[in-house]
Motif scaffolding. Structure first.
Motif, PDB file in Angstrom:
ATOM      1  N   ALA A 142       0.822  -1.211   0.000  1.00  0.00           N
ATOM      2  CA  ALA A 142       0.000   0.000   0.000  1.00  0.00           C
ATOM      3  C   ALA A 142       0.857   1.263   0.000  1.00  0.00           C
ATOM      4  N   THR A 143       2.068   1.191   0.566  1.00  0.00           N
ATOM      5  CA  THR A 143       2.934   2.369   0.560  1.00  0.00           C
ATOM      6  C   THR A 143       3.344   2.747  -0.862  1.00  0.00           C
ATOM      7  N   GLY A 144       3.288   1.792  -1.781  1.00  0.00           N
ATOM      8  CA  GLY A 144       3.620   2.087  -3.171  1.00  0.00           C
ATOM      9  C   GLY A 144       2.638   3.030  -3.822  1.00  0.00           C
ATOM     10  N   ILE A 145       1.444   3.169  -3.232  1.00  0.00           N
ATOM     11  CA  ILE A 145       0.452   4.091  -3.784  1.00  0.00           C
ATOM     12  C   ILE A 145       0.981   5.525  -3.744  1.00  0.00           C
ATOM     13  N   ILE A 146       1.791   5.824  -2.718  1.00  0.00           N
ATOM     14  CA  ILE A 146       2.309   7.185  -2.563  1.00  0.00           C
ATOM     15  C   ILE A 146       3.181   7.567  -3.756  1.00  0.00           C
ATOM     16  N   ILE A 147       4.178   6.738  -4.038  1.00  0.00           N
ATOM     17  CA  ILE A 147       5.092   7.086  -5.127  1.00  0.00           C
ATOM     18  C   ILE A 147       4.412   6.943  -6.490  1.00  0.00           C
ATOM     19  N   CYS A 148       3.435   6.048  -6.604  1.00  0.00           N
ATOM     20  CA  CYS A 148       2.691   5.942  -7.861  1.00  0.00           C
ATOM     21  C   CYS A 148       1.862   7.200  -8.102  1.00  0.00           C
ATOM     22  N   ALA A 149       1.354   7.789  -7.025  1.00  0.00           N
ATOM     23  CA  ALA A 149       0.603   9.037  -7.155  1.00  0.00           C
ATOM     24  C   ALA A 149       1.520  10.159  -7.635  1.00  0.00           C
ATOM     25  N   VAL A 150       2.766  10.160  -7.134  1.00  0.00           N
ATOM     26  CA  VAL A 150       3.736  11.153  -7.586  1.00  0.00           C
ATOM     27  C   VAL A 150       4.109  10.885  -9.048  1.00  0.00           C
ATOM     28  N   TYR A 151       4.273   9.615  -9.385  1.00  0.00           N
ATOM     29  CA  TYR A 151       4.638   9.241 -10.755  1.00  0.00           C
ATOM     30  C   TYR A 151       3.579   9.712 -11.756  1.00  0.00           C
ATOM     31  N   ALA A 152       2.330   9.697 -11.332  1.00  0.00           N
ATOM     32  CA  ALA A 152       1.241  10.127 -12.216  1.00  0.00           C
ATOM     33  C   ALA A 152       1.327  11.615 -12.538  1.00  0.00           C
ATOM     34  N   GLN A 153       2.012  12.377 -11.684  1.00  0.00           N
ATOM     35  CA  GLN A 153       2.107  13.817 -11.917  1.00  0.00           C
ATOM     36  C   GLN A 153       3.064  14.172 -13.052  1.00  0.00           C
ATOM     37  N   LEU A 154       3.961  13.245 -13.406  1.00  0.00           N
ATOM     38  CA  LEU A 154       4.932  13.544 -14.454  1.00  0.00           C
ATOM     39  C   LEU A 154       4.266  13.850 -15.786  1.00  0.00           C
ATOM     40  N   GLY A 155       3.193  13.148 -16.091  1.00  0.00           N
ATOM     41  CA  GLY A 155       2.521  13.359 -17.361  1.00  0.00           C
ATOM     42  C   GLY A 155       1.299  14.236 -17.266  1.00  0.00           C
ATOM     43  N   THR A 156       1.007  14.766 -16.085  1.00  0.00           N
ATOM     44  CA  THR A 156      -0.185  15.611 -15.908  1.00  0.00           C
ATOM     45  C   THR A 156       0.197  16.967 -15.323  1.00  0.00           C
ATOM     46  N   LEU A 157       0.348  17.029 -14.019  1.00  0.00           N
ATOM     47  CA  LEU A 157       0.614  18.304 -13.348  1.00  0.00           C
ATOM     48  C   LEU A 157       1.906  18.951 -13.829  1.00  0.00           C
ATOM     49  N   PHE A 158       2.987  18.162 -13.911  1.00  0.00           N
ATOM     50  CA  PHE A 158       4.271  18.748 -14.284  1.00  0.00           C
ATOM     51  C   PHE A 158       4.240  19.326 -15.704  1.00  0.00           C
ATOM     52  N   VAL A 159       3.546  18.633 -16.602  1.00  0.00           N
ATOM     53  CA  VAL A 159       3.472  19.103 -17.989  1.00  0.00           C
ATOM     54  C   VAL A 159       2.624  20.378 -18.072  1.00  0.00           C
ATOM     55  N   GLU A 160       1.473  20.377 -17.400  1.00  0.00           N
ATOM     56  CA  GLU A 160       0.622  21.566 -17.416  1.00  0.00           C
ATOM     57  C   GLU A 160       1.321  22.744 -16.761  1.00  0.00           C
ATOM     58  N   GLN A 161       2.067  22.458 -15.699  1.00  0.00           N
ATOM     59  CA  GLN A 161       2.812  23.522 -15.034  1.00  0.00           C
ATOM     60  C   GLN A 161       3.874  24.102 -15.972  1.00  0.00           C
ATOM     61  N   GLY A 162       4.570  23.221 -16.691  1.00  0.00           N
ATOM     62  CA  GLY A 162       5.604  23.667 -17.621  1.00  0.00           C
ATOM     63  C   GLY A 162       5.048  24.446 -18.793  1.00  0.00           C
ATOM     64  N   MET A 163       3.827  24.095 -19.217  1.00  0.00           N
ATOM     65  CA  MET A 163       3.216  24.801 -20.348  1.00  0.00           C
ATOM     66  C   MET A 163       2.922  26.261 -20.018  1.00  0.00           C
ATOM     67  N   MET A 164       2.756  26.576 -18.747  1.00  0.00           N
ATOM     68  CA  MET A 164       2.455  27.939 -18.336  1.00  0.00           C
ATOM     69  C   MET A 164       3.695  28.670 -17.828  1.00  0.00           C
ATOM     70  N   MET A 165       4.882  28.171 -18.195  1.00  0.00           N
ATOM     71  CA  MET A 165       6.131  28.816 -17.809  1.00  0.00           C
ATOM     72  C   MET A 165       6.917  29.170 -19.068  1.00  0.00           C
ATOM     73  N   ASP A 166       7.946  29.955 -18.903  1.00  0.00           N
ATOM     74  CA  ASP A 166       8.772  30.366 -20.031  1.00  0.00           C
ATOM     75  C   ASP A 166       9.623  29.182 -20.485  1.00  0.00           C
ATOM     76  N   ARG A 167       9.346  28.668 -21.694  1.00  0.00           N
ATOM     77  CA  ARG A 167      10.018  27.466 -22.179  1.00  0.00           C
ATOM     78  C   ARG A 167      11.168  27.763 -23.133  1.00  0.00           C
ATOM     79  N   THR A 168      11.538  29.012 -23.263  1.00  0.00           N
ATOM     80  CA  THR A 168      12.617  29.368 -24.183  1.00  0.00           C
ATOM     81  C   THR A 168      13.954  29.417 -23.446  1.00  0.00           C
ATOM     82  N   ILE A 169      14.937  28.774 -24.033  1.00  0.00           N
ATOM     83  CA  ILE A 169      16.320  28.846 -23.542  1.00  0.00           C
ATOM     84  C   ILE A 169      17.175  29.282 -24.721  1.00  0.00           C
ATOM     85  N   GLY A 170      17.578  30.534 -24.687  1.00  0.00           N
ATOM     86  CA  GLY A 170      18.292  31.085 -25.832  1.00  0.00           C
ATOM     87  C   GLY A 170      17.350  31.199 -27.019  1.00  0.00           C
TER      88      GLY A 170
END
Length: 212
Positions: free
Chosen positions: A63-91
């Motif tokens: 059951a403790t694996g649910i914690i890290i799996c919940a974090v893993y799910a954020q890589l393709g959802t929250l993190f991507v949406e967060q990045g889309m609303m930030m400055d993505r230009t480098i040079g």
């Protein structure tokens, strides 16, 4: 005349946990009367009962694996949406928000080398264990790092929202002038959490199934 008890259902309980389940392997007067010792809905073998006990005992660890799996799910959802609303230009380059997940792969490779070549030898000197830590200790470390990963993501989001509010862009669907490279920390931390948790959970469950 009583029927002989088959050898496969002889009562021989070696686990003292969840003794209420031992009733499933007790031959009652009904089985002795009709001679049916092979109805799985009425009678179980000792092995079946003990295997169920093992699964129940391992459930909290699983059951403790649910914690890290919940974090893993954020890589393709929250993190991507967060990045889309930030400055993505480098040079002169514009980085797609989803491509930053490659930092997670790089982090796994980096932390695997650091863990095997640096952390384990140091931990071995203090614990006396060949692998430095037990499987559960390493899993716990990984879960703690996954919490730090989400804390990092939360701090970035707080900074992004504060900047959006200061610029009056809260309700606007436009990127905030905050570099997407701030997300590297949370990807980097999650890579470390994966090295500590996923591998050790697999090793722990494999050992338990073999020893069973």
């Amino acid at each position: 005349m009583s029927h002989p008890i088959p050898k496969m259902v002889q009562i021989r309980v070696f686990s003292g946990d969840f003794r209420c389940l031992d009733k499933a392997e007790v031959i009652t007067a009904i089985e002795n009367k009709n001679g049916n010792f092979f109805n799985p809905w009425r009678l179980c073998t000792v092995t079946q009962v003990d295997e169920l006990k093992i699964l129940i005992l391992m459930f909290p660890i699983w059951a403790t694996g649910i914690i890290i799996c919940a974090v893993y799910a954020q890589l393709g959802t929250l993190f991507v949406e967060q990045g889309m609303m930030m400055d993505r230009t480098i040079g002169s380059f514009s980085i797609p928000a989803a491509s930053l997940s490659a930092c997670d792969i790089i982090s796994v490779i980096f932390w695997f080398l650091v863990y095997d070549r640096v952390i384990v030898p140091i931990a071995r000197k203090f614990t006396g264990r060949e692998k430095g830590f037990t499987e559960l200790q390493r899993t716990g470390i990984g879960l703690f790092i996954s919490v730090l990963c989400m804390v990092s993501a939360a701090l970035v989001e707080m900074k992004r929202l504060a900047l959006a509010q200061a610029l009056g862009l809260v309700d606007e669907n436009v990127p905030i002038p905050l570099s997407i490279t701030w997300q590297i920390t949370q990807y980097f931390l999650f890579g470390a959490a994966k090295v500590f948790t996923f591998i050790e959970q697999l090793e722990f469950f494999y050992k338990q199934s073999v020893n069973a």
